[in-house]
Design an enzyme around this catalytic site. Structure first.
Site, PDB file in Angstrom:
ATOM      1  N   HIS A 490       0.810  -1.215   0.000  1.00 12.95           N
ATOM      2  CA  HIS A 490       0.000   0.000   0.000  1.00 12.95           C
ATOM      3  C   HIS A 490       0.844   1.267   0.000  1.00 12.95           C
ATOM      4  O   HIS A 490       0.449   2.283  -0.598  1.00 12.95           O
ATOM      5  CB  HIS A 490      -0.958  -0.021   1.197  1.00 12.95           C
ATOM      6  CG  HIS A 490      -2.025  -1.054   1.073  1.00 12.95           C
ATOM      7  ND1 HIS A 490      -1.987  -2.257   1.754  1.00 12.95           N
ATOM      8  CD2 HIS A 490      -3.165  -1.083   0.326  1.00 12.95           C
ATOM      9  CE1 HIS A 490      -3.049  -2.971   1.436  1.00 12.95           C
ATOM     10  NE2 HIS A 490      -3.779  -2.292   0.570  1.00 12.95           N
ATOM     11  N   GLU A 514     -10.426  -2.567   1.893  1.00 14.13           N
ATOM     12  CA  GLU A 514      -9.837  -2.921   3.178  1.00 14.13           C
ATOM     13  C   GLU A 514      -9.374  -1.700   3.960  1.00 14.13           C
ATOM     14  O   GLU A 514      -9.073  -1.797   5.151  1.00 14.13           O
ATOM     15  CB  GLU A 514      -8.681  -3.902   2.993  1.00 14.13           C
ATOM     16  CG  GLU A 514      -7.444  -3.330   2.313  1.00 14.13           C
ATOM     17  CD  GLU A 514      -7.479  -3.482   0.810  1.00 14.13           C
ATOM     18  OE1 GLU A 514      -8.554  -3.275   0.216  1.00 14.13           O
ATOM     19  OE2 GLU A 514      -6.420  -3.791   0.221  1.00 14.13           O
ATOM     20  N   ASP A 577     -20.280   1.567  -8.714  1.00 11.70           N
ATOM     21  CA  ASP A 577     -19.364   1.096  -9.749  1.00 11.70           C
ATOM     22  C   ASP A 577     -18.493   2.284 -10.154  1.00 11.70           C
ATOM     23  O   ASP A 577     -18.961   3.247 -10.776  1.00 11.70           O
ATOM     24  CB  ASP A 577     -20.155   0.576 -10.945  1.00 11.70           C
ATOM     25  CG  ASP A 577     -19.259   0.034 -12.051  1.00 11.70           C
ATOM     26  OD1 ASP A 577     -18.048   0.334 -12.053  1.00 11.70           O
ATOM     27  OD2 ASP A 577     -19.777  -0.680 -12.922  1.00 11.70           O
ATOM     28  N   ASP A 603      -6.996   0.716  -7.047  1.00 13.24           N
ATOM     29  CA  ASP A 603      -6.542  -0.449  -6.291  1.00 13.24           C
ATOM     30  C   ASP A 603      -7.583  -1.557  -6.383  1.00 13.24           C
ATOM     31  O   ASP A 603      -7.935  -2.180  -5.395  1.00 13.24           O
ATOM     32  CB  ASP A 603      -6.311  -0.055  -4.823  1.00 13.24           C
ATOM     33  CG  ASP A 603      -5.707  -1.185  -4.007  1.00 13.24           C
ATOM     34  OD1 ASP A 603      -5.131  -2.098  -4.609  1.00 13.24           O
ATOM     35  OD2 ASP A 603      -5.836  -1.154  -2.770  1.00 13.24           O
TER      36      ASP A 603
END
Length: 997
Positions: A490, A514, A577, A603
């Site tokens: 990251h 996440e 989306d 990502d």
């Protein structure tokens, strides 16, 4: 008297012998006498006698009885000795049993009849078996049929070999009686249909509720009817039979047992109770319970107790087989389970661990907490063939047939491999595992790290964060993040892009559910707003529950979130989306509803995978155009590309990276002027990971190519400090960024395999060994230039130089380089020192800077390869080479017509400078070229040849107009060359030297 005595003795010796068994033979006596005589030649011959010798004849019956009695006596002596020996070793002598049928066992065979099919019982009587001591043997449990499950009738054949070292041998067959009774009452059967670990309810796990997947404290997902089912119960309906090989809605092994594919589960368990491992009855019972809990069907099984110790069992399943072997003295057992059905085998692991991982009983005076708990290692593999046999099967959509299966589930050498969660959201499959790989850390150190008492001062207990298991997240079978590679991954996707932008205030993150990408962005002081575009809301909740450390912003000074980064006031999550959102928001400038972003971080999508959206996304320019429209003028876009390229791969356009090639082409067409790739190898992704960063403006390259000291200063000034005092970054720093500036060799190799061969692959990668090189010490000298009266020094040939020859290659790598920022600082200081008030106050500064400025511009040559003007100055006599006026130069670059300079300082149109300089600069301004990125220093200082034969004494001249630096200064440079060629002016060096003298 003597004769009488001898006769009496003879009669006494023959007492009790039947008269018909005694006879005389003179020939035998004679032969006997002869043998005695020959063996003792010195003995006197016996006196002649008139009496006969006697012999004994035994009947066949007598010999047979004698042999049988002696054999029986020997057998009992050996049997008693065996019992004594086993008792002396502390082992239990096992009863010897051969049991091929029990009271409940039956084998059925289907025979054709005129009326259809009839079932014939082969055996239904019990033959009780006994031990050698005469006691009835212990019966092992029989396999049973799950109620409601349709099990076809089978024939059975077996052969048992009596082998030394086998104590008992048991064969048990399936018991249909109870199941057939329940089936008859319920009228239901099993169709063997497929099941994944979850049902179709959005937001619910396999058990129907959100849980951490821990059966007890071991983190296992419990086996239940959804995860372990080998079929779903249904009512009998002859009019609507189940469709075979129906793969329209799933990609597992389906409900068809005839597909040439299956699943193989290998399990090794150590530190198991030795008595359990040596009990044939306990092991058989555990096996039957396992099969029942797993919704499988055990047709029969065969077990052997071994001598002196150990048990081996093999069971025949309707779906395939199960087998195991034990080593009781070592506390070890190994098992393999193979099935051809559609149900998953991984959910059976907690049952295996519970049923077979029996801990040892504490010894007398032993603390139960000191007993070592069993450790289970396992491996799951997909076997056989699916593609080509199962209509509609797509390998990339099977979560067990990709990186999850190959790199994690299929390995047996992990000390720990524990599933925390295996579920499906409405968007994708989610798998979270905790693993411990012995190559990087071991179980012993992990347990030491858990000891946090005052008396424990081990390194492991002091730094427990370095010895725990590695937590891994998989989305649709593709590895996304790991706890030990979290910082490396990251930080690598966020900070290179953020630090390259001058002042990133508004950032968009595509994906990143996440929260770790958000965490890194919020470390930058300049950030005012972060918009997270995540399509899967349930994934965000899962990661917050199972991976909270990924999104922890509690230690960042600039964050107002107490814990979760999503609670930071600068963060805004939009569940949508992202690609459609960008098209709707930035597709048309006049309809734009959001402010533009400075940095966009993607990502989510891995362009190299066979995902339908990838190809369409980059073939259709809608998204990329809207992405460009959504970025500010100096905007930066970064995306992860997945696994790094290998030098053995085909070119991107036709290989597994073809979608990456489409993306790069689309970015270039949409207006991104500079594109770069870089790798990172510490994310714990089993191989290096690639990233791609794109700049809307070419000049942003100057920030990308900052020096290490400059980057270090930027990081120190831009990042928030931590509340704990720990470093803000764990992996990324200025040195790492400097490495990212150079793409991997594999990227260059594949780039040069393109069908349209890039010219720089020949010109900039090394030197052609067949070309001649002429050292300056032998072929060149410095003298007064003949270009004009005020031209200064020049370079002359001391010998003839043939065409296409290199000059002084030895010194081409010795030039020193002044990057764009350095040139900017020098220019700013020179202007400051040239002001009257500063000149009068600090005259020595102006003088020193003037000399440096004249040296750089007089002897160096500029370039914009790094985005803005930078200079290279050679450190040998090649720097004295002068300009060839009006195209008379004889040394320079040999290129094709598209990249030749078609004008001189005499005929250049100064009214059309923008087009001329733009075309000239575009020669080296290729948006994406790993060759330029890896070899820009070589491009600046080499690659020129003699353009024709140069005679001895002739001056060697080059074209200064090919060194285009700043477009704004080009007109001034042209005018200066015109004056020098006409003898009306001098260059910077001559002017400085004249002023200094």
């Amino acid at each position: 008297m003597a004769k009488t005595k001898n006769r009496s003795k003879s009669n006494k010796n023959n007492k009790g012998v039947p008269r018909n068994a005694i006879s005389s033979s003179s020939s035998n006596s004679a032969a006997h006498t002869q043998r005695r005589t020959s063996s003792s030649p010195a003995a006197p011959a016996p006196p002649p006698t008139s009496r006969c010798r006697f012999s004994i004849k035994l009947t066949f019956l007598f010999l047979l009885l004698a042999f049988a009695i002696s054999t029986l006596i020997a057998f009992f002596i050996g049997w008693i000795a065996r019992l004594v020996l086993l008792s002396h070793l502390g082992l239990t002598p096992y009863d010897y049993t051969t049991n091929n049928n029990d009271a409940h066992a039956m084998a059925m065979v289907a025979l054709p009849t005129s009326g259809g099919m009839s079932k014939k019982k082969l055996d239904e009587t019990e033959e009780p078996t006994f031990t050698m001591s005469g006691k009835k043997s212990t019966q092992l449990p029989s396999p049973i049929v799950i109620a409601g499950k349709d099990v076809p009738f089978t024939t059975y054949a077996s052969k048992t070999f009596q082998m030394a070292g086998v104590a008992t041998s048991n064969t048990l067959h399936i018991d249909r009686s109870a199941a057939m009774l329940l089936m008859a009452k319920s009228g239901k059967e099993f169709d063997g249909g497929p099941d994944f670990t979850t049902d179709g309810n959005e937001g619910e796990s396999a058990s129907g509720e959100r849980s951490k997947g821990k059966a007890d404290t071991d983190g296992w997902v419990p086996c239940n009817e959804k995860s372990c089912s080998r079929g779903k119960e249904k009512n009998n309906d002859d009019d609507n039979p189940p469709a075979n090989n129906d793969y329209s809605s799933h990609n597992d092994d389906s409900d068809n047992l005839h597909l040439p594919a299956g699943q193989h589960l290998l399990v090794d368990i150590k530190d198991v109770d030795s008595n359990f491992l040596n009990s044939e009855e306990l092991l058989a019972t555990a096996m039957i319970e396992l099969i029942e809990e797993s919704k499988l069907t055990l047709l029969s099984y065969h077990c052997h107790s071994l001598v002196p110790i150990g048990v081996s069992c093999a069971g025949v399943l309707l779906e395939s087989h199960v087998a195991f072997h034990t080593w009781p003295m070592e506390g070890v057992m190994t098992m393999d389970l193979f099935t051809c059905g559609g149900g998953l085998l991984i959910p059976t692991l907690p049952s295996i661990e519970r049923l077979f991982g029996v801990p040892s009983t504490p010894g007398e005076g032993e603390d139960p907490e000191d007993v070592v708990q069993p450790t289970m290692l396992w491996s799951h593999k997909l076997r056989g063939f699916r593609e080509g046999f199962a209509p509609g099967y797509v390998r990339s959509k099977n979560p067990l047939d990709g990186s999850l299966g190959r790199y994690l589930l299929g390995k047996l050498d992990f000390d720990m491999k524990r599933p925390l969660l295996s579920t499906k959201t409405a968007i994708q499959s989610v798998n979270i595992y905790e693993v411990m790989e012995p190559k990087s850390r071991d179980y012993h150190s992990y347990h030491k790290s858990l000891l946090t008492g005052e008396d424990d001062s081990s390194y492991e207990a002091t730094y427990p964060e370095s010895f725990g298991p590695n937590k891994i997240l998989f989305l649709d079978d593709i590895i996304q993040s790991t706890s030990y590679g979290d910082a490396a991954y990251h930080e690598s996707i966020v900070h290179p892009a953020m630090i390259t932008h001058t002042n990133p205030q508004r950032v968009a993150i595509i994906g990143g559910g996440e929260g770790a990408t958000l965490r890194e962005v919020l470390k930058h002081k300049s950030v005012k707003e972060v918009v997270i575009l995540e399509i899967d809301e349930e994934l965000v909740k899962i990661c917050a529950e199972y991976m909270p450390e990924w999104s922890d912003c509690g230690d960042i000074e600039g964050s107002d979130a107490s814990k979760s980064c999503f609670d930071d006031s600068r963060a805004r999550v939009v569940y949508v989306d992202a690609f459609k959102w960008f098209i709707d928001t930035f597709g048309k400038e006049e309809e734009r509803t959001e402010d533009k972003f400075d940095v966009v971080i993607m990502d989510s999508l891995d362009p190299k995978t066979s995902v339908e959206i990838a190809g369409g996304l980059y073939n259709d320019s809608s998204f990329v155009d809207s992405l460009s429209n959504g970025l500010s003028a100096d905007g930066v876009f970064v995306v992860q590309l997945g696994k790094s390229k290998m030098s053995t791969d085909p070119p991107d356009e036709i290989g597994r990276f073809k979608d990456t090639a489409l993306m790069i082409d689309a970015l270039g067409k949409s207006g991104f002027e500079s594109i770069h790739t870089y790798d990172e190898g510490h994310s714990h992704f089993y191989m290096p990971w690639s990233y791609l960063v794109s700049f809307k403006e070419y000049k942003t390259r100057a920030n990308w190519h900052r020096t290490t000291p400059q980057l270090q200063i930027e990081l120190q000034q831009r990042l928030h400090k931590t509340k704990s005092g720990k470093p803000a970054l764990k992996y990324f720093d200025a040195a790492t960024m400097a490495r990212n500036q150079i793409p991997p060799k594999s990227a260059e190799t594949l780039y040069c395999r393109k069908e349209e061969y890039p010219y720089e692959c020949d010109e900039l990668i090394g030197f052609d060994p067949e070309d001649d090189n002429h050292p300056a010490s032998e072929y060149l000298r410095v003298g007064k230039s003949g270009v004009s009266e005020f031209a200064g020094r020049g370079l002359f040939a001391t010998q003839d130089l043939p065409e296409d020859s290199f000059l002084e290659l030895e010194g081409s790598g010795k030039s020193f380089h002044l990057p764009p920022l350095t040139m900017s600082v020098v220019g700013t200081l020179h202007e400051w020192a040239d002001e009257d008030e500063n000149h009068d106050r600090l005259p020595f500064v102006e003088k020193a800077l003037s000399g440096l400025y004249a040296y750089i511009h007089g002897y160096g040559h500029g370039s914009v390869l790094l985005g803005e003007v930078h200079y290279s100055v050679e450190s040998d006599i090649m720097l004295f080479m002068n300009h060839g006026c009006n195209g008379t130069y004889n040394y320079g670059y040999i290129g094709d017509e598209d990249r030749e300079v078609k004008f001189t300082e005499v005929n250049v149109d100064l009214n059309n400078l923008e087009e001329i300089t733009g075309n000239l600069i575009n020669i080296v301004r290729v948006p994406y070229s790993p060759v330029f990125d890896r070899n820009w220093r070589h491009a600046l200082n080499s690659g020129d040849y003699t353009l024709r034969d140069v005679k001895e004494g002739e001056e060697v001249l080059t074209d200064y107009l090919s060194f285009v630096g700043n477009i704004d200064d080009f007109k001034e440079d042209v005018m200066s060359l015109r004056r020098q060629c006409a003898g009306e002016g001098v260059g910077d060096v001559t002017e400085y030297e004249s002023a200094s003298s």
